[in-house]
Design an enzyme around this catalytic site. Structure first.
Site, PDB file in Angstrom:
ATOM      1  N   SER A  43       8.181 115.950  85.747  1.00  0.00           N
ATOM      2  CA  SER A  43       7.867 116.469  87.075  1.00  0.00           C
ATOM      3  C   SER A  43       8.921 115.969  88.038  1.00  0.00           C
ATOM      4  CB  SER A  43       6.491 115.978  87.529  1.00  0.00           C
ATOM      5  OG  SER A  43       6.300 116.212  88.911  1.00  0.00           O
TER       6      SER A  43
ATOM      7  N   TYR B  81       0.492 109.403  88.213  1.00  0.00           N
ATOM      8  CA  TYR B  81       1.173 110.596  87.704  1.00  0.00           C
ATOM      9  C   TYR B  81       2.689 110.447  87.817  1.00  0.00           C
ATOM     10  CZ  TYR B  81       2.382 115.514  87.063  1.00  0.00           C
ATOM     11  OH  TYR B  81       2.918 116.685  86.603  1.00  0.00           O
TER      12      TYR B  81
END
Length: 253
Positions: free
Chosen positions: A147, A160
Site C-alpha cells: 500500500s 496497517y
C-alpha cells in the site's frame, strides 16, 4: 493489450473473493491464466469463481484463512496436488476497520491480528508456494500487494501501515533469497482504491488523496490490475525486488 499475455500460466491469487483481488482475477483470466483463487469469504469466493467459469475460464477456488498456519498448509497441499504454479499474488489482507485511532489508542489484539494476516500470512503463503514456483522452464513470479500508505506514513492507521511496510521490506529479502530459484518477487503499492474494503474510509481521506494526486480522479480497482499482470508475465523476467506505487502520482518512489 493483455490478451494472451498469461496464456498457459497457472496463477494463484489470495483474497480473491471481492474488491481488488476479484478484479486482478478477472484481468488475469482474460489474459489467459488458469486460476487458483483463495479467500476466507467462502460464499463470495464461490460466486466470483462461478462467474469466471461462466465466462469460460479455468478456475479453482479454495478456503484459506491466512491467519491460520494450518489452513495455509492444508490449502497449499491441495494446490500442489494439481500441479505447479507460475505465479502467486499475495493480495489477502486485513484492511477493513483497522484505522481511525491514534498510536496511543490502538488495540493490541487488533495489532496482532493485522500482523498475523498481513505479514506472517504473506511469508507463510510464499514459503509454501516456492516449491511449486521453482524448477519450471520460465521464471516463477510472486507479486505482493502492499500500500502506498507505507510510503507516506498515513496517520491513524498504524498497524496497517506497519504491516505493509513489512511486506515491502520482506519482499526485498525474498527477492534476494529466491533469485537462485529462478523466482522474481515484486511489490505493487496501490493508493486508496474504491473497493469494499475501503467503504469505511472517511471522506476527508478521499479528499486528501484527490487533492494530492498528479492525475485527477478517484482510483478504481482496474487502475491496478495491469501492473500486476505485467509482473506476472514474461515481460518482467528481469525485474525483481521492486516496489511499484500505483496511485495516480500521489506518492513517487
Amino acid at each position: 493489450m493483455s490478451d494472451g499475455m498469461l496464456a498457459g500460466r497457472r496463477i494463484m491469487i489470495t483474497g480473491a473473493a471481492r474488491g481488488l483481488g476479484r478484479q486482478i482475477a478477472s484481468a488475469a483470466a482474460a489474459a489467459g491464466a488458469q486460476l487458483v483463487l483463495s479467500d476466507i469469504l467462502q460464499d463470495e469466493l464461490a460466486t466470483t469463481a462461478a462467474a469466471l467459469r461462466g465466462e469460460g475460464h479455468a478456475v479453482e477456488d479454495l478456503y484459506i484463512d491466512q491467519a491460520d498456519p494450518d489452513s495455509i498448509e492444508q490449502g497449499m497441499a491441495r494446490v500442489a496436488a494439481d500441479g505447479p504454479l507460475d505465479g502467486l499474488v499475495n493480495n489477502a489482507a486485513l484492511a477493513t476497520n483497522v484505522g481511525g485511532k491514534t498510536m496511543h489508542e490502538y488495540d493490541q489484539d487488533l495489532w496482532d491480528r493485522v500482523m498475523q494476516v498481513n505479514v506472517r500470512g504473506v511469508w507463510l503463503m510464499t514459503r509454501a508456494a516456492v516449491p511449486l514456483l521453482k524448477g519450471g522452464d520460465r521464471r516463477g513470479k510472486v507479486v505482493n500487494m502492499a500500500s502506498d500508505t507505507a510510503l507516506w506514513g498515513a496517520p491513524r492507521l498504524m498497524a496497517y501501515v506497519a504491516s505493509k511496510g513489512a511486506v515491502i521490506s520482506m519482499s526485498r529479502a525474498m527477492a534476494r533469497e529466491l533469485g537462485s530459484d529462478n523466482i522474481c518477487v515484486n511489490v505493487v503499492a496501490p493508493g486508496l482504491t474504491r473497493v469494499e474494503a475501503t467503504e469505511y474510509v472517511p471522506q476527508e481521506r478521499w479528499d486528501y488523496y484527490a487533492a494530492g494526486r498528479s492525475l485527477a480522479g478517484e482510483q478504481q480497482a482496474d487502475d491496478v490490475d495491469g501492473t500486476v499482470l505485467y509482473l506476472l508475465s514474461g515481460w518482467s523476467d528481469f525485474v525483481s525486488g521492486q516496489v511499484i506505487p500505483v496511485n495516480g502520482g500521489f506518492v513517487f518512489n
